[in-house]
Design a protein around this motif. Structure first.
Motif, PDB file in Angstrom:
ATOM      1  N   ASP A  43       0.854  -1.180   0.000  1.00  0.00           N
ATOM      2  CA  ASP A  43       0.000   0.000   0.000  1.00  0.00           C
ATOM      3  C   ASP A  43       0.894   1.235   0.000  1.00  0.00           C
ATOM      4  OD1 ASP A  43      -1.848   2.012   0.403  1.00  0.00           O
ATOM      5  OD2 ASP A  43      -2.929   0.970   1.992  1.00  0.00           O
ATOM      6  N   GLY A  84      -5.955   2.152  12.883  1.00  0.00           N
ATOM      7  CA  GLY A  84      -7.093   1.622  12.144  1.00  0.00           C
ATOM      8  C   GLY A  84      -8.107   0.934  13.034  1.00  0.00           C
ATOM      9  N   LEU A 105      -4.952   0.777  -0.027  1.00  0.00           N
ATOM     10  CA  LEU A 105      -5.622   1.969  -0.535  1.00  0.00           C
ATOM     11  C   LEU A 105      -5.020   2.437  -1.856  1.00  0.00           C
ATOM     12  CD1 LEU A 105      -6.066   4.020   2.768  1.00  0.00           C
ATOM     13  CD2 LEU A 105      -7.522   2.228   1.808  1.00  0.00           C
ATOM     14  N   ALA A 142      -0.232   4.297   0.095  1.00  0.00           N
ATOM     15  CA  ALA A 142      -0.946   5.443   0.669  1.00  0.00           C
ATOM     16  C   ALA A 142      -0.928   5.455   2.194  1.00  0.00           C
ATOM     17  CB  ALA A 142      -2.396   5.458   0.176  1.00  0.00           C
ATOM     18  N   ARG A 143      -0.452   4.398   2.808  1.00  0.00           N
ATOM     19  CA  ARG A 143      -0.487   4.321   4.270  1.00  0.00           C
ATOM     20  C   ARG A 143       0.875   3.945   4.825  1.00  0.00           C
ATOM     21  NH1 ARG A 143      -2.903   0.385   6.845  1.00  0.00           N
ATOM     22  NH2 ARG A 143      -2.577  -1.041   5.104  1.00  0.00           N
ATOM     23  N   GLU A 144       1.041   4.201   6.119  1.00  0.00           N
ATOM     24  CA  GLU A 144       2.178   3.697   6.867  1.00  0.00           C
ATOM     25  C   GLU A 144       1.635   3.026   8.121  1.00  0.00           C
ATOM     26  OE1 GLU A 144       6.011   6.452   6.134  1.00  0.00           O
ATOM     27  OE2 GLU A 144       4.356   7.472   7.132  1.00  0.00           O
ATOM     28  N   PRO A 202       3.645  -0.594   5.127  1.00  0.00           N
ATOM     29  CA  PRO A 202       2.643  -1.597   5.526  1.00  0.00           C
ATOM     30  C   PRO A 202       2.844  -2.965   4.875  1.00  0.00           C
ATOM     31  CG  PRO A 202       1.719  -0.157   3.883  1.00  0.00           C
ATOM     32  CD  PRO A 202       3.101   0.374   4.164  1.00  0.00           C
ATOM     33  N   ARG A 218       6.900   5.102  12.124  1.00  0.00           N
ATOM     34  CA  ARG A 218       6.074   4.546  11.047  1.00  0.00           C
ATOM     35  C   ARG A 218       6.906   3.695  10.093  1.00  0.00           C
ATOM     36  NH1 ARG A 218       1.250   8.258  10.175  1.00  0.00           N
ATOM     37  NH2 ARG A 218       1.203   9.516  12.076  1.00  0.00           N
ATOM     38  N   GLU A 248      -9.322  -2.049  -1.187  1.00  0.00           N
ATOM     39  CA  GLU A 248      -9.492  -1.301   0.058  1.00  0.00           C
ATOM     40  C   GLU A 248      -9.901  -2.202   1.212  1.00  0.00           C
ATOM     41  OE1 GLU A 248     -12.248   1.807  -0.753  1.00  0.00           O
ATOM     42  OE2 GLU A 248     -10.762   3.072  -1.792  1.00  0.00           O
TER      43      GLU A 248
END
Length: 287
Positions: free
Chosen positions: A116, A198, A262, A118-120, A222, A219, A257
């Protein structure tokens, strides 16, 4: 070398979109005819079996169609069972947590191909909102709830930070789920609980409003999807491109998702090297 690896000693189901028989104890379809260009896919069981089936079966159906390679999902009923199979190299492809990626790379030279973008991932330490704790030093000598010993953000990273960076002494209590960890704080069974943002945000409002975040870890990238080195480069690239092209569609984004992914992005083992410097090995519970 062809993709299908028969004889790993684990039962199989194929193709992914037709069968995903995961029940208590994991009963998988057998007596299937081996086909060329077929690859096994392991999934860390972070959700219960039926939820995993709902999420991954349609995704891997699309990956099969887009890559031209068949995918057989190998089910494991527990995270320790998945970890053992991963370290033994029983999956051609696998979706794993970031620390699994490091251990699998060291043991079998698995190479991340998708993550992903878009996230950490990071861990959080929560306390009761009305507690007097304002700093991690305030919980020295207290009892802390964690969902499991090897949960990366919610346990490993927090325990390593408290011990290595802050010199905090604590007694861990492993309570199986994130929700149970948070509830133990509310019921005053423990002083604090480890989690990730989350799961914290997904709690009912009557739970989350009684808690506050005391501490956040650093961070990291993921969960990746990684490939075993026995998988030919052509197949790795085809599967990687299948995930990337799937994410470009509206329905594909909705499916991914749910993982959650994401934004599908290329991955490499260099994305996870930071984990090696965190001193997590001494906190990892080996099976």
């Amino acid at each position: 070398m062809t993709g299908h690896r028969k004889g790993h000693g684990m039962k199989r189901i194929a193709p992914a979109f037709l069968r995903f028989a995961l029940v208590a104890g994991i009963v998988l379809a057998s007596n299937l005819t081996a086909r060329a260009e077929t690859y096994t896919f392991g999934i860390v069981p972070q959700f219960e079996a039926r939820k995993l089936a709902r999420i991954w079966a349609p995704i891997l159906n699309e990956v099969e169609r887009r890559s031209g390679h068949q995918i057989e999902i190998i089910g494991t009923s527990t995270i320790p069972e998945f970890e053992a199979a991963l370290i033994e190299g029983k999956f051609d492809f696998a979706y794993m947590n970031p620390y699994h990626a490091i251990r699998a790379n060291e043991a079998q030279d698995y190479q991340p191909i998708i993550r992903d973008g878009a996230r950490e991932l990071y861990g959080i330490l929560v306390v009761r909102d009305d507690s007097p704790y304002t700093d991690v030093q305030d919980i020295d000598g207290q009892k802390i709830a964690f969902p499991a010993p090897n949960a990366l953000g919610a346990s490993l990273m927090i325990r390593a930070d408290l011990t290595n960076s802050h010199g905090v002494d604590f007694t861990p209590a492993y309570v199986t789920t994130h929700g149970s960890a948070y509830l133990n704080v509310i019921l005053k069974q423990v002083a604090a609980a480890g989690g990730v943002m989350g799961t914290f945000r997904s709690q009912p409002i009557e739970i989350s409003e009684q808690l506050r975040v005391l501490y956040k870890t650093s961070r990291v990238a993921p969960h990746p999807i990684a490939a075993h080195p026995r998988v030919p480069q052509e197949a790795r690239t085809a599967v990687q491109n299948a995930f990337l092209s799937l994410w470009q569609t509206g329905y594909g984004r909705e499916m991914l998702e749910q993982v959650p992914i994401l934004e599908a992005a290329p991955a490499s083992i260099s994305d996870y090297q930071e984990l090696k410097s965190m001193g997590l090995e001494k906190f990892f519970h080996k099976n």
